[in-house]
Design a protein around this motif. Sequence first.
Motif, PDB file in Angstrom:
ATOM      1  N   ILE A 171       4.694  -8.624   9.476  1.00  0.00           N
ATOM      2  CA  ILE A 171       4.099  -9.857   8.924  1.00  0.00           C
ATOM      3  C   ILE A 171       3.434 -10.673  10.016  1.00  0.00           C
ATOM      4  N   ASN A 172       3.958 -10.615  11.216  1.00  0.00           N
ATOM      5  CA  ASN A 172       3.368 -11.383  12.320  1.00  0.00           C
ATOM      6  C   ASN A 172       1.991 -10.856  12.701  1.00  0.00           C
ATOM      7  N   THR A 173       1.715  -9.574  12.428  1.00  0.00           N
ATOM      8  CA  THR A 173       0.401  -9.014  12.762  1.00  0.00           C
ATOM      9  C   THR A 173      -0.560  -9.030  11.580  1.00  0.00           C
ATOM     10  N   GLU A 174      -0.030  -8.905  10.372  1.00  0.00           N
ATOM     11  CA  GLU A 174      -0.849  -8.926   9.150  1.00  0.00           C
ATOM     12  C   GLU A 174      -0.461 -10.133   8.325  1.00  0.00           C
ATOM     13  N   THR A 175      -1.316 -11.089   8.174  1.00  0.00           N
ATOM     14  CA  THR A 175      -0.992 -12.280   7.397  1.00  0.00           C
ATOM     15  C   THR A 175      -1.231 -12.013   5.914  1.00  0.00           C
ATOM     16  N   PRO A 176      -0.141 -11.938   5.126  1.00  0.00           N
ATOM     17  CA  PRO A 176      -0.305 -11.681   3.694  1.00  0.00           C
ATOM     18  C   PRO A 176      -0.883 -12.883   2.960  1.00  0.00           C
ATOM     19  N   THR A 177      -1.651 -12.592   1.919  1.00  0.00           N
ATOM     20  CA  THR A 177      -2.177 -13.661   1.078  1.00  0.00           C
ATOM     21  C   THR A 177      -1.263 -13.916  -0.114  1.00  0.00           C
ATOM     22  N   GLN A 178      -0.450 -12.899  -0.477  1.00  0.00           N
ATOM     23  CA  GLN A 178       0.505 -13.038  -1.577  1.00  0.00           C
ATOM     24  C   GLN A 178       1.761 -12.237  -1.274  1.00  0.00           C
ATOM     25  N   TYR A 179       2.913 -12.737  -1.798  1.00  0.00           N
ATOM     26  CA  TYR A 179       4.198 -12.054  -1.705  1.00  0.00           C
ATOM     27  C   TYR A 179       4.706 -11.855  -3.122  1.00  0.00           C
ATOM     28  N   SER A 180       5.478 -10.821  -3.315  1.00  0.00           N
ATOM     29  CA  SER A 180       6.149 -10.634  -4.595  1.00  0.00           C
ATOM     30  C   SER A 180       7.497  -9.975  -4.336  1.00  0.00           C
ATOM     31  N   ASN A 192      17.534  -2.925   8.659  1.00  0.00           N
ATOM     32  CA  ASN A 192      16.618  -2.490   9.723  1.00  0.00           C
ATOM     33  C   ASN A 192      15.180  -2.424   9.225  1.00  0.00           C
ATOM     34  N   SER A 193      14.984  -1.894   8.028  1.00  0.00           N
ATOM     35  CA  SER A 193      13.629  -1.813   7.451  1.00  0.00           C
ATOM     36  C   SER A 193      13.060  -3.202   7.205  1.00  0.00           C
ATOM     37  N   PHE A 194      13.884  -4.110   6.723  1.00  0.00           N
ATOM     38  CA  PHE A 194      13.449  -5.479   6.459  1.00  0.00           C
ATOM     39  C   PHE A 194      12.982  -6.144   7.750  1.00  0.00           C
ATOM     40  N   GLN A 195      13.727  -5.934   8.832  1.00  0.00           N
ATOM     41  CA  GLN A 195      13.352  -6.516  10.120  1.00  0.00           C
ATOM     42  C   GLN A 195      12.021  -5.945  10.615  1.00  0.00           C
ATOM     43  N   GLN A 196      11.762  -4.673  10.338  1.00  0.00           N
ATOM     44  CA  GLN A 196      10.476  -4.072  10.707  1.00  0.00           C
ATOM     45  C   GLN A 196       9.334  -4.714   9.928  1.00  0.00           C
ATOM     46  N   LEU A 242      15.975  -4.194  -3.688  1.00  0.00           N
ATOM     47  CA  LEU A 242      15.080  -5.329  -3.536  1.00  0.00           C
ATOM     48  C   LEU A 242      13.733  -4.745  -3.143  1.00  0.00           C
ATOM     49  N   THR A 243      12.676  -5.168  -3.794  1.00  0.00           N
ATOM     50  CA  THR A 243      11.349  -4.697  -3.404  1.00  0.00           C
ATOM     51  C   THR A 243      10.490  -5.890  -3.017  1.00  0.00           C
ATOM     52  N   LEU A 244       9.574  -5.621  -2.152  1.00  0.00           N
ATOM     53  CA  LEU A 244       8.658  -6.633  -1.661  1.00  0.00           C
ATOM     54  C   LEU A 244       7.262  -6.048  -1.688  1.00  0.00           C
ATOM     55  N   GLU A 245       6.343  -6.774  -2.285  1.00  0.00           N
ATOM     56  CA  GLU A 245       4.934  -6.398  -2.252  1.00  0.00           C
ATOM     57  C   GLU A 245       4.192  -7.440  -1.448  1.00  0.00           C
ATOM     58  N   LEU A 246       3.393  -6.955  -0.512  1.00  0.00           N
ATOM     59  CA  LEU A 246       2.567  -7.827   0.315  1.00  0.00           C
ATOM     60  C   LEU A 246       1.110  -7.482   0.075  1.00  0.00           C
ATOM     61  N   ASP A 247       0.310  -8.484  -0.148  1.00  0.00           N
ATOM     62  CA  ASP A 247      -1.126  -8.305  -0.304  1.00  0.00           C
ATOM     63  C   ASP A 247      -1.780  -8.827   0.974  1.00  0.00           C
ATOM     64  N   THR A 248      -2.335  -7.895   1.767  1.00  0.00           N
ATOM     65  CA  THR A 248      -2.969  -8.258   3.034  1.00  0.00           C
ATOM     66  C   THR A 248      -4.413  -7.775   3.029  1.00  0.00           C
ATOM     67  N   SER A 249      -5.105  -7.986   4.140  1.00  0.00           N
ATOM     68  CA  SER A 249      -6.486  -7.513   4.268  1.00  0.00           C
ATOM     69  C   SER A 249      -6.544  -5.979   4.214  1.00  0.00           C
ATOM     70  N   GLN A 250      -5.419  -5.323   4.479  1.00  0.00           N
ATOM     71  CA  GLN A 250      -5.348  -3.854   4.430  1.00  0.00           C
ATOM     72  C   GLN A 250      -5.043  -3.325   3.029  1.00  0.00           C
ATOM     73  N   GLY A 251      -4.799  -4.237   2.088  1.00  0.00           N
ATOM     74  CA  GLY A 251      -4.458  -3.839   0.721  1.00  0.00           C
ATOM     75  C   GLY A 251      -3.031  -4.224   0.387  1.00  0.00           C
ATOM     76  N   ILE A 252      -2.535  -3.691  -0.725  1.00  0.00           N
ATOM     77  CA  ILE A 252      -1.182  -4.005  -1.180  1.00  0.00           C
ATOM     78  C   ILE A 252      -0.210  -2.968  -0.626  1.00  0.00           C
ATOM     79  N   PHE A 302      14.151  -3.648 -14.231  1.00  0.00           N
ATOM     80  CA  PHE A 302      13.891  -5.067 -14.359  1.00  0.00           C
ATOM     81  C   PHE A 302      12.906  -5.459 -13.266  1.00  0.00           C
ATOM     82  N   PHE A 303      11.773  -5.957 -13.664  1.00  0.00           N
ATOM     83  CA  PHE A 303      10.772  -6.386 -12.698  1.00  0.00           C
ATOM     84  C   PHE A 303      10.587  -7.891 -12.789  1.00  0.00           C
TER      85      PHE A 303
END
Length: 178
Positions: free
Chosen positions: A123-132, A114-118, A63-73, A12-13
Motif C-alpha cells: 500500500i505504501n508503494t501503490e496508493t489505492p483509490t478504493q478499498y473493499s 504475514n500476508s496482511f503485513q506484505q 477475510l478478503t480485501l480488494e484494492l483498486d489502484t492504478s495497476q487495476g483491482i 456472504f459478501f
Amino acid sequence: IRRSLTVLGVIFFINACASIPLGTMLSLSSFDEQDFAELNPRVIRSQILIDEPGKLKIDATELTLELDTSQGISRYSFPLKLESTQVIPQNEGLFSSSPAQNHYQLALTDTAINSFQQVQTLINTETPTQYSFSIDAGLDEMSKPVKEITLSVMIKLTEEQGYLTLIDNATLNLKQQP
C-alpha cells in the motif's frame, strides 16, 4: 430420499456500502491508506452469529480485501481461524423471541498475518483509490433441510474501535436440491 443442502455456493459478501449499517459507514468514512498501514493484523477479529441449526464451515472462512489502484483491482484473501465458539440459547420474551444462535470468534491465521503485513507494505508503494473488506464464509451441511437462515457479521480492526457491524440479522434464502 435424504435431501442435502447446497452450501458450496453460499458465500456472504460485503461489497461497497450496500450491506453496511449507517453507523459502520460513518466510523469508516475517514479510513485511508495510512490507517490501513497502521492496522495490527494480530488484533483483527471477526464475529459471526448464525441462527441454529446453521454452523460455520471454518476452513472456508476468510477475510478478503480488494484494492483498486492504478495497476487495476487486486484481491487478497486472508484465512481465518477459530478462536472460540459458543451456543447462545433461545430467548423467549413477552413481546419477542430469538432462536438459539451459534457464535464464532475468528482471527487471522499466522500465514494470513504475514500476508496482511506484505499487503500493508505494498500500500505504501501503490496508493489505492478504493478499498473493499469482506468476510467470506460457507455453511456446513445441515442434517435437516432449512429454507432460510439469519446471520450477523462483525469485524474488529483496532483494539480501540471495537467491533463494527457489517451485516445485522440478514436472512439468507438457501437453495435446496433433492
